[in-house]
Design a protein around this motif. Structure first.
Motif, PDB file in Angstrom:
ATOM      1  N   LEU A 183     -12.329  -2.137   6.929  1.00 35.87           N
ATOM      2  CA  LEU A 183     -11.013  -1.808   6.380  1.00 35.87           C
ATOM      3  C   LEU A 183     -11.065  -2.174   4.912  1.00 35.87           C
ATOM      4  O   LEU A 183     -11.339  -3.325   4.556  1.00 35.87           O
ATOM      5  N   LEU A 184     -10.842  -1.187   4.043  1.00 36.64           N
ATOM      6  CA  LEU A 184     -10.873  -1.415   2.601  1.00 36.64           C
ATOM      7  C   LEU A 184      -9.457  -1.354   2.054  1.00 36.64           C
ATOM      8  O   LEU A 184      -8.701  -0.430   2.378  1.00 36.64           O
ATOM      9  N   ALA A 185      -9.115  -2.347   1.262  1.00 37.66           N
ATOM     10  CA  ALA A 185      -7.781  -2.443   0.672  1.00 37.66           C
ATOM     11  C   ALA A 185      -7.924  -2.707  -0.827  1.00 37.66           C
ATOM     12  O   ALA A 185      -8.807  -3.452  -1.244  1.00 37.66           O
ATOM     13  N   TRP A 186      -7.049  -2.076  -1.603  1.00 37.62           N
ATOM     14  CA  TRP A 186      -7.068  -2.251  -3.052  1.00 37.62           C
ATOM     15  C   TRP A 186      -5.634  -2.124  -3.553  1.00 37.62           C
ATOM     16  O   TRP A 186      -4.905  -1.228  -3.131  1.00 37.62           O
ATOM     17  N   TRP A 187      -5.195  -3.023  -4.449  1.00 37.10           N
ATOM     18  CA  TRP A 187      -3.834  -2.959  -4.962  1.00 37.10           C
ATOM     19  C   TRP A 187      -3.711  -3.707  -6.273  1.00 37.10           C
ATOM     20  O   TRP A 187      -4.574  -4.471  -6.657  1.00 37.10           O
ATOM     21  N   ASP A 188      -2.584  -3.463  -6.940  1.00 43.75           N
ATOM     22  CA  ASP A 188      -2.254  -4.102  -8.213  1.00 43.75           C
ATOM     23  C   ASP A 188      -1.385  -5.312  -7.901  1.00 43.75           C
ATOM     24  O   ASP A 188      -0.223  -5.168  -7.522  1.00 43.75           O
ATOM     25  N   SER A 189      -1.944  -6.503  -8.050  1.00 39.40           N
ATOM     26  CA  SER A 189      -1.218  -7.721  -7.681  1.00 39.40           C
ATOM     27  C   SER A 189      -0.053  -8.028  -8.614  1.00 39.40           C
ATOM     28  O   SER A 189       0.865  -8.752  -8.230  1.00 39.40           O
ATOM     29  N   SER A 190      -0.052  -7.471  -9.821  1.00 37.96           N
ATOM     30  CA  SER A 190       1.050  -7.741 -10.748  1.00 37.96           C
ATOM     31  C   SER A 190       2.329  -7.026 -10.337  1.00 37.96           C
ATOM     32  O   SER A 190       3.412  -7.398 -10.759  1.00 37.96           O
ATOM     33  N   LYS A 191       2.210  -6.003  -9.497  1.00 37.95           N
ATOM     34  CA  LYS A 191       3.384  -5.235  -9.069  1.00 37.95           C
ATOM     35  C   LYS A 191       3.868  -5.647  -7.685  1.00 37.95           C
ATOM     36  O   LYS A 191       4.771  -5.039  -7.134  1.00 37.95           O
ATOM     37  N   HIS A 229     -14.513   1.851 -14.970  1.00 39.45           N
ATOM     38  CA  HIS A 229     -13.251   1.436 -14.352  1.00 39.45           C
ATOM     39  C   HIS A 229     -13.358   0.005 -13.852  1.00 39.45           C
ATOM     40  O   HIS A 229     -14.283  -0.328 -13.123  1.00 39.45           O
ATOM     41  N   GLY A 230     -12.403  -0.827 -14.208  1.00 40.18           N
ATOM     42  CA  GLY A 230     -12.371  -2.214 -13.747  1.00 40.18           C
ATOM     43  C   GLY A 230     -11.604  -2.332 -12.446  1.00 40.18           C
ATOM     44  O   GLY A 230     -10.505  -2.865 -12.417  1.00 40.18           O
ATOM     45  N   TYR A 231     -12.186  -1.833 -11.340  1.00 45.04           N
ATOM     46  CA  TYR A 231     -11.470  -1.759 -10.073  1.00 45.04           C
ATOM     47  C   TYR A 231     -10.991  -3.103  -9.548  1.00 45.04           C
ATOM     48  O   TYR A 231      -9.981  -3.168  -8.873  1.00 45.04           O
ATOM     49  N   LEU A 232     -11.714  -4.174  -9.815  1.00 47.08           N
ATOM     50  CA  LEU A 232     -11.266  -5.477  -9.335  1.00 47.08           C
ATOM     51  C   LEU A 232     -11.030  -6.459 -10.472  1.00 47.08           C
ATOM     52  O   LEU A 232     -11.041  -7.662 -10.270  1.00 47.08           O
ATOM     53  N   MET A 233     -10.791  -5.938 -11.640  1.00 49.34           N
ATOM     54  CA  MET A 233     -10.434  -6.821 -12.753  1.00 49.34           C
ATOM     55  C   MET A 233      -8.934  -7.092 -12.673  1.00 49.34           C
ATOM     56  O   MET A 233      -8.161  -6.243 -12.244  1.00 49.34           O
ATOM     57  N   ASN A 234      -8.546  -8.282 -13.072  1.00 52.30           N
ATOM     58  CA  ASN A 234      -7.149  -8.667 -13.038  1.00 52.30           C
ATOM     59  C   ASN A 234      -6.292  -7.587 -13.716  1.00 52.30           C
ATOM     60  O   ASN A 234      -6.644  -7.127 -14.787  1.00 52.30           O
ATOM     61  N   PRO A 235      -5.225  -7.130 -13.124  1.00 54.41           N
ATOM     62  CA  PRO A 235      -4.514  -7.644 -11.953  1.00 54.41           C
ATOM     63  C   PRO A 235      -4.892  -6.969 -10.630  1.00 54.41           C
ATOM     64  O   PRO A 235      -4.210  -7.169  -9.637  1.00 54.41           O
ATOM     65  N   PHE A 236      -5.961  -6.178 -10.596  1.00 52.92           N
ATOM     66  CA  PHE A 236      -6.315  -5.459  -9.372  1.00 52.92           C
ATOM     67  C   PHE A 236      -7.104  -6.351  -8.420  1.00 52.92           C
ATOM     68  O   PHE A 236      -7.941  -7.139  -8.837  1.00 52.92           O
ATOM     69  N   VAL A 237      -6.807  -6.204  -7.140  1.00 57.64           N
ATOM     70  CA  VAL A 237      -7.388  -7.031  -6.099  1.00 57.64           C
ATOM     71  C   VAL A 237      -7.914  -6.116  -4.997  1.00 57.64           C
ATOM     72  O   VAL A 237      -7.320  -5.073  -4.723  1.00 57.64           O
ATOM     73  N   GLY A 238      -9.000  -6.514  -4.372  1.00 51.35           N
ATOM     74  CA  GLY A 238      -9.538  -5.726  -3.270  1.00 51.35           C
ATOM     75  C   GLY A 238     -10.035  -6.603  -2.142  1.00 51.35           C
ATOM     76  O   GLY A 238     -10.377  -7.765  -2.345  1.00 51.35           O
ATOM     77  N   PHE A 290       0.817  -1.210   0.000  1.00 51.94           N
ATOM     78  CA  PHE A 290       0.000   0.000   0.000  1.00 51.94           C
ATOM     79  C   PHE A 290       0.854   1.266   0.000  1.00 51.94           C
ATOM     80  O   PHE A 290       1.667   1.474   0.891  1.00 51.94           O
ATOM     81  N   THR A 291       0.634   2.109  -1.010  1.00 58.60           N
ATOM     82  CA  THR A 291       1.342   3.384  -1.081  1.00 58.60           C
ATOM     83  C   THR A 291       0.474   4.545  -0.618  1.00 58.60           C
ATOM     84  O   THR A 291       0.990   5.596  -0.277  1.00 58.60           O
ATOM     85  N   GLN A 292      -0.838   4.356  -0.630  1.00 60.02           N
ATOM     86  CA  GLN A 292      -1.770   5.362  -0.128  1.00 60.02           C
ATOM     87  C   GLN A 292      -2.453   4.793   1.109  1.00 60.02           C
ATOM     88  O   GLN A 292      -3.340   3.955   0.990  1.00 60.02           O
ATOM     89  N   VAL A 293      -2.030   5.230   2.279  1.00 59.77           N
ATOM     90  CA  VAL A 293      -2.580   4.710   3.530  1.00 59.77           C
ATOM     91  C   VAL A 293      -3.217   5.866   4.281  1.00 59.77           C
ATOM     92  O   VAL A 293      -2.582   6.881   4.539  1.00 59.77           O
ATOM     93  N   TYR A 294      -4.486   5.689   4.606  1.00 58.07           N
ATOM     94  CA  TYR A 294      -5.240   6.703   5.334  1.00 58.07           C
ATOM     95  C   TYR A 294      -5.816   6.050   6.574  1.00 58.07           C
ATOM     96  O   TYR A 294      -5.992   4.842   6.625  1.00 58.07           O
ATOM     97  N   GLY A 295      -6.140   6.827   7.558  1.00 62.44           N
ATOM     98  CA  GLY A 295      -6.810   6.307   8.751  1.00 62.44           C
ATOM     99  C   GLY A 295      -8.275   6.094   8.444  1.00 62.44           C
ATOM    100  O   GLY A 295      -8.650   5.456   7.472  1.00 62.44           O
ATOM    101  N   ARG A 296      -9.115   6.717   9.244  1.00 63.47           N
ATOM    102  CA  ARG A 296     -10.565   6.621   9.039  1.00 63.47           C
ATOM    103  C   ARG A 296     -10.999   7.788   8.169  1.00 63.47           C
ATOM    104  O   ARG A 296     -10.703   8.943   8.456  1.00 63.47           O
ATOM    105  N   LEU A 297     -11.694   7.473   7.087  1.00 62.01           N
ATOM    106  CA  LEU A 297     -12.155   8.506   6.159  1.00 62.01           C
ATOM    107  C   LEU A 297     -13.648   8.742   6.327  1.00 62.01           C
ATOM    108  O   LEU A 297     -14.406   7.818   6.625  1.00 62.01           O
ATOM    109  N   ARG A 298     -14.048   9.991   6.132  1.00 66.27           N
ATOM    110  CA  ARG A 298     -15.466  10.342   6.114  1.00 66.27           C
ATOM    111  C   ARG A 298     -16.027  10.032   4.729  1.00 66.27           C
ATOM    112  O   ARG A 298     -15.323  10.091   3.735  1.00 66.27           O
ATOM    113  N   ILE A 299     -17.322   9.759   4.681  1.00 67.03           N
ATOM    114  CA  ILE A 299     -18.008   9.554   3.411  1.00 67.03           C
ATOM    115  C   ILE A 299     -18.843  10.808   3.152  1.00 67.03           C
ATOM    116  O   ILE A 299     -19.628  11.211   3.996  1.00 67.03           O
TER     117      ILE A 299
END
Length: 186
Positions: free
Chosen positions: A107-115, A161-170, A22-31
Motif C-alpha cells: 500500500l503506497l501513500a503520499w500526501w502534503d503534511s502541511s495541508k 521532483h522532491g516527492y518526499l521532501m518536506n512537506p511531502f510525506v510517503g 487522500f484525495t486520489q484513492v485507487y484500488g490495485r493498480l497495474r504497473i
C-alpha cells in the motif's frame, strides 16, 4: 472486478473514514511501461517509465498515476509477487466450495503534511488499523524515509521532483492479505 479488488475496497473506505488526507484513492493498480507522461519540460520526458496505471473507461486508455501537489494525497495498492493458494487439506475446495489465497501487496501513500492536521504516525496508524480490521492482513515491512524506497519498482522522476521532501510525506506498507474466496457463482 476481481475478488481481490472487492476485498480492497472496504480497506480504502475505512482509511478514508478515519482520515481525510487522500484525495486520489485507487484500488490495485497495474504497473506498465509508459512514455511521455512528465508534465514538466525535461530532457527525458519521452523516456519510457515503469509507472502505476489505471484503466479509464471513458477515455479507453491507461492513465498513469503520479504524485501531484495540486491534486493532493495519493493512496493505492500494487501487487508485489505471485498469489499463493493455501488450502488446509486435500479435498478442502470441493467440500467448502472456497479457496484461500494469500496476496502479497504494498500500500503506497503520499500526501502534503502541511495541508493536513494528521502526523505521519497518525496516518500510518489509521492505515494499519484499516488493514488489520477488514481482513487477515500481515504487515511485513514499513518504509517512510526515502522516496526511492517508498516508490521502489516505480520509475518516478526523483531527480526533478522532491516527492518526499518536506512537506511531502510517503509510506509504503508491505504485507500479505489472506482472502477466502467463494467458488460458487451467486
Amino acid at each position: 472486478m476481481t475478488n481481490l479488488d472487492a476485498a480492497l475496497l472496504p480497506i480504502l473506505d475505512s482509511i478514508q473514514a478515519q482520515i481525510n488526507v487522500f484525495t486520489q484513492v485507487y484500488g490495485r493498480l497495474r504497473i506498465e511501461m509508459v512514455k511521455g507522461v512528465d508534465n514538466l519540460v525535461s530532457i527525458d520526458k519521452d523516456k519510457p517509465r515503469k509507472l502505476p496505471v489505471y484503466w479509464d473507461q471513458t477515455k479507453k486508455r491507461s492513465i498513469p498515476i503520479l504524485p501531484d501537489q495540486k491534486k493532493g494525497g495519493l493512496l493505492f495498492f500494487v501487487t508485489t509477487g505471485a498469489v499463493k493458494v493455501v488450502n488446509p487439506e486435500p479435498g478442502w475446495v470441493i467440500q467448502t466450495q472456497t479457496q484461500t489465497k494469500q496476496y502479497p501487496l504494498a500500500l503506497l501513500a503520499w500526501w502534503d503534511s502541511s495541508k493536513q492536521a494528521f502526523s505521519r504516525e497518525q496516518v500510518q496508524l489509521a492505515i494499519e488499523t484499516a488493514l488489520g480490521s477488514c481482513f487477515d492482513w500481515q504487515t511485513e515491512s514499513i518504509e517512510d524515509q526515502l522516496a526511492t524506497r517508498v516508490f521502489r519498482d516505480l520509475d518516478y522522476d526523483f531527480t526533478n521532483h522532491g516527492y518526499l521532501m518536506n512537506p511531502f510525506v510517503g509510506l509504503r506498507i508491505e504485507g500479505t492479505l489472506t482472502v477466502v474466496e467463494s467458488l460458487c457463482n451467486s
